[in-house]
Write a protein that holds these residues in place. Structure first.
Motif, PDB file in Angstrom:
ATOM      1  N   LEU A  49       3.558   2.356  -6.741  1.00 21.87           N
ATOM      2  CA  LEU A  49       3.812   1.148  -7.518  1.00 21.87           C
ATOM      3  C   LEU A  49       4.090   1.439  -8.986  1.00 21.87           C
ATOM      4  O   LEU A  49       4.797   0.690  -9.654  1.00 21.87           O
ATOM      5  CB  LEU A  49       2.635   0.184  -7.385  1.00 21.87           C
ATOM      6  N   SER A  52       7.812   2.049  -9.469  1.00 19.07           N
ATOM      7  CA  SER A  52       8.741   1.060  -8.932  1.00 19.07           C
ATOM      8  C   SER A  52       8.833  -0.130  -9.873  1.00 19.07           C
ATOM      9  O   SER A  52       8.205  -0.161 -10.936  1.00 19.07           O
ATOM     10  CB  SER A  52       8.287   0.600  -7.537  1.00 19.07           C
ATOM     11  N   VAL A  54       7.742  -3.051  -9.184  1.00 18.59           N
ATOM     12  CA  VAL A  54       6.545  -3.867  -9.059  1.00 18.59           C
ATOM     13  C   VAL A  54       5.536  -3.421 -10.105  1.00 18.59           C
ATOM     14  O   VAL A  54       5.346  -2.228 -10.328  1.00 18.59           O
ATOM     15  CB  VAL A  54       5.957  -3.744  -7.643  1.00 18.59           C
ATOM     16  N   ALA A  56       2.315  -2.240 -12.033  1.00 22.48           N
ATOM     17  CA  ALA A  56       1.156  -1.441 -11.624  1.00 22.48           C
ATOM     18  C   ALA A  56      -0.103  -2.289 -11.581  1.00 22.48           C
ATOM     19  O   ALA A  56      -0.994  -2.051 -10.773  1.00 22.48           O
ATOM     20  CB  ALA A  56       0.970  -0.267 -12.588  1.00 22.48           C
ATOM     21  N   GLY A  59      -0.520  -3.791  -8.211  1.00 15.30           N
ATOM     22  CA  GLY A  59      -0.989  -2.813  -7.237  1.00 15.30           C
ATOM     23  C   GLY A  59      -2.461  -2.509  -7.389  1.00 15.30           C
ATOM     24  O   GLY A  59      -3.199  -2.423  -6.400  1.00 15.30           O
TER      25      GLY A  59
END
Length: 206
Positions: A49, A52, A54, A56, A59
């Motif tokens: 994550l 990416s 998305v 952190a 995540g």
């Protein structure tokens, strides 16, 4: 410091935490698997994550929610020190995955976690203090008499006692007692308190 080196530090830290501290002290094989799985799982998810689109934070929130759900919905009883090892394994995985700040700082924080657990969970720290739940075969309505009875029964100094249930019909008292043994070297085995309780007509529930 490359991320691979940070992963290696995490693996070494969790191995030291589990195989160097927890298992030699408590010998629970099932929790060894749980701690390693939590650490590696969080390490993998947070690493994926963090690189990416998305966030952190999302995540990490999901990882924390998952671990808290496992602890809350567990099928076997966990002591507080075992919950602490859970969160340490989780924290090591997060620090091993997130190298957004100083990687040396993350490595130092991992070492700090392991060092704190080594000291805080050391057998010599407060080794004379005990905690038990006792079922007494008498109904005690007077706190002073209850404390005096417990000190004679346990041969220790009672610091705190909580009456969980008082049954005047069956004449039983369930108490949660925190105490310190006067001679730690002769009362280091937890079973000694149980034997004394049974001999005096009290059942001991761990």
């Amino acid at each position: 410091m490359p991320r691979l080196i940070l992963f290696t530090i995490d693996l070494c830290a969790v191995a030291l935490l589990v195989f160097g501290l927890y298992f030699p002290r408590y010998r629970r094989r099932d929790l060894v698997v749980a701690y390693l799985g939590v650490n590696i799982g969080v390490l993998a998810v947070a690493s994926a994550l963090s690189s990416s689109d998305v966030g952190a934070g999302l995540g990490l929130g999901m990882a924390l929610f998952g671990v808290l759900s496992i602890i809350r919905l567990r099928s076997t009883e966990l002591d507080q020190h075992e919950v602490a090892y859970y969160f340490c394994a989780l924290a090591l995985g997060i620090l091993g995955a997130l190298g957004t700040t100083s990687a040396w700082l993350n490595g130092g924080l991992m070492a700090l976690i392991v060092a704190v657990m080594f000291l805080a969970d050391h057998r010599r720290l407060f080794r004379g203090y005990r905690h038990q739940v006792l079922v007494l075969d008498s109904a005690f309505t007077d706190r002073a008499a209850l404390v005096s009875h417990l000190e004679r029964l346990l041969r220790a100094r009672v610091h705190t006692v909580f009456v969980q249930r008082l049954d005047l019909v069956n004449e039983t008292t369930v108490v949660d007692v925190r105490y310190a043994v006067t001679e730690p070297e002769s009362a280091s085995e937890p079973a000694s308190g149980s034997a004394a309780g049974l001999a005096a007509g009290a059942g001991v529930r761990r």
